[in-house]
Design a protein around this motif. Structure first.
Motif, PDB file in Angstrom:
ATOM      1  N   UNK A  94      14.406  -2.874   8.493  1.00 30.61           N
ATOM      2  CA  UNK A  94      15.293  -3.066   7.356  1.00 30.61           C
ATOM      3  C   UNK A  94      14.550  -3.975   6.386  1.00 30.61           C
ATOM      4  N   UNK A  95      14.097  -3.430   5.275  1.00 24.67           N
ATOM      5  CA  UNK A  95      13.300  -4.208   4.323  1.00 24.67           C
ATOM      6  C   UNK A  95      14.070  -5.392   3.758  1.00 24.67           C
ATOM      7  N   UNK A  96      15.386  -5.327   3.757  1.00 19.09           N
ATOM      8  CA  UNK A  96      16.202  -6.437   3.286  1.00 19.09           C
ATOM      9  C   UNK A  96      16.154  -7.652   4.200  1.00 19.09           C
ATOM     10  N   UNK A  97      15.659  -7.477   5.415  1.00 14.32           N
ATOM     11  CA  UNK A  97      15.533  -8.580   6.366  1.00 14.32           C
ATOM     12  C   UNK A  97      14.190  -9.291   6.279  1.00 14.32           C
ATOM     13  N   UNK A  98      13.282  -8.766   5.457  1.00 11.66           N
ATOM     14  CA  UNK A  98      11.941  -9.351   5.365  1.00 11.66           C
ATOM     15  C   UNK A  98      11.871 -10.455   4.323  1.00 11.66           C
ATOM     16  N   UNK A  99      11.173 -11.518   4.669  1.00 13.72           N
ATOM     17  CA  UNK A  99      10.964 -12.615   3.729  1.00 13.72           C
ATOM     18  C   UNK A  99      10.027 -12.140   2.619  1.00 13.72           C
ATOM     19  N   UNK A 100      10.383 -12.432   1.372  1.00 13.42           N
ATOM     20  CA  UNK A 100       9.521 -12.143   0.237  1.00 13.42           C
ATOM     21  C   UNK A 100       9.527 -10.717  -0.270  1.00 13.42           C
ATOM     22  N   UNK A 101      10.430  -9.870   0.240  1.00 13.65           N
ATOM     23  CA  UNK A 101      10.518  -8.487  -0.229  1.00 13.65           C
ATOM     24  C   UNK A 101      11.828  -8.325  -0.998  1.00 13.65           C
ATOM     25  N   UNK A 102      11.725  -7.941  -2.267  1.00 17.96           N
ATOM     26  CA  UNK A 102      12.914  -7.726  -3.103  1.00 17.96           C
ATOM     27  C   UNK A 102      13.220  -6.228  -3.117  1.00 17.96           C
ATOM     28  N   UNK A 103      14.177  -5.814  -2.315  1.00 14.41           N
ATOM     29  CA  UNK A 103      14.485  -4.390  -2.179  1.00 14.41           C
ATOM     30  C   UNK A 103      15.086  -3.785  -3.441  1.00 14.41           C
ATOM     31  N   UNK A 104      15.590  -4.598  -4.343  1.00 14.62           N
ATOM     32  CA  UNK A 104      16.167  -4.061  -5.582  1.00 14.62           C
ATOM     33  C   UNK A 104      15.091  -3.547  -6.531  1.00 14.62           C
ATOM     34  N   UNK A 105      13.843  -3.905  -6.271  1.00  9.63           N
ATOM     35  CA  UNK A 105      12.743  -3.489  -7.143  1.00  9.63           C
ATOM     36  C   UNK A 105      11.886  -2.380  -6.540  1.00  9.63           C
ATOM     37  N   UNK A 106      12.251  -1.891  -5.354  1.00 11.64           N
ATOM     38  CA  UNK A 106      11.437  -0.880  -4.684  1.00 11.64           C
ATOM     39  C   UNK A 106      11.983   0.531  -4.890  1.00 11.64           C
ATOM     40  N   UNK A 107      11.114   1.465  -5.254  1.00 14.59           N
ATOM     41  CA  UNK A 107      11.543   2.865  -5.269  1.00 14.59           C
ATOM     42  C   UNK A 107      11.690   3.335  -3.819  1.00 14.59           C
TER      43      UNK A 107
END
Length: 116
Positions: A94-107
């Motif tokens: 779940x990319x939303x659980x990763x530190x430093x990853x903003x899922x709102x900006x990922x295609x």
């Protein structure tokens, strides 16, 4: 790059190494549609996935064939990763659980899991 992640309460943590994350994946199967999480487009091998969980914190849900294992924190309910149907034993995170990853900006692409 080394990625670290956790559930909301921190009872389940994990880390792995992967190239820079530039996109994600959504699935339309009955479970993923309801979870609504943006998953990794890549899979992580069991050897590369380092999981730490407090006693009794990591719970698992599976359905259908039982091959896919959807893991979640039994304390806060967050889904940090699952083991895949198409590559048993390997993980999508779940990319939303990763530190430093903003899922709102990922295609993202959509995987048609509902048709399997």
């Amino acid at each position: 790059m080394k990625y670290t992640g956790s559930c909301h309460c921190g009872s389940v943590t994990f880390e792995f190494e992967e190239q820079e994350i530039k996109s994600g994946l959504r699935c339309n199967c009955s479970v993923c549609q309801k979870k609504g999480a943006l998953m990794s487009a890549f899979t992580v091998s069991p050897e590369a996935m380092n999981i730490n969980a407090a006693e009794g914190a990591l719970a698992t849900y599976s359905f259908g064939s039982g091959t896919a294992k959807h893991h979640f924190c039994s304390r806060c309910g967050i889904y940090p990763f699952h083991q895949t149907l198409r590559k048993p034993g390997h993980y999508r995170v779940n990319l939303g659980c990763l530190e430093g990853v903003d899922t709102t900006k990922l295609p993202f692409d959509v995987f048609d899991g509902a048709s399997l």
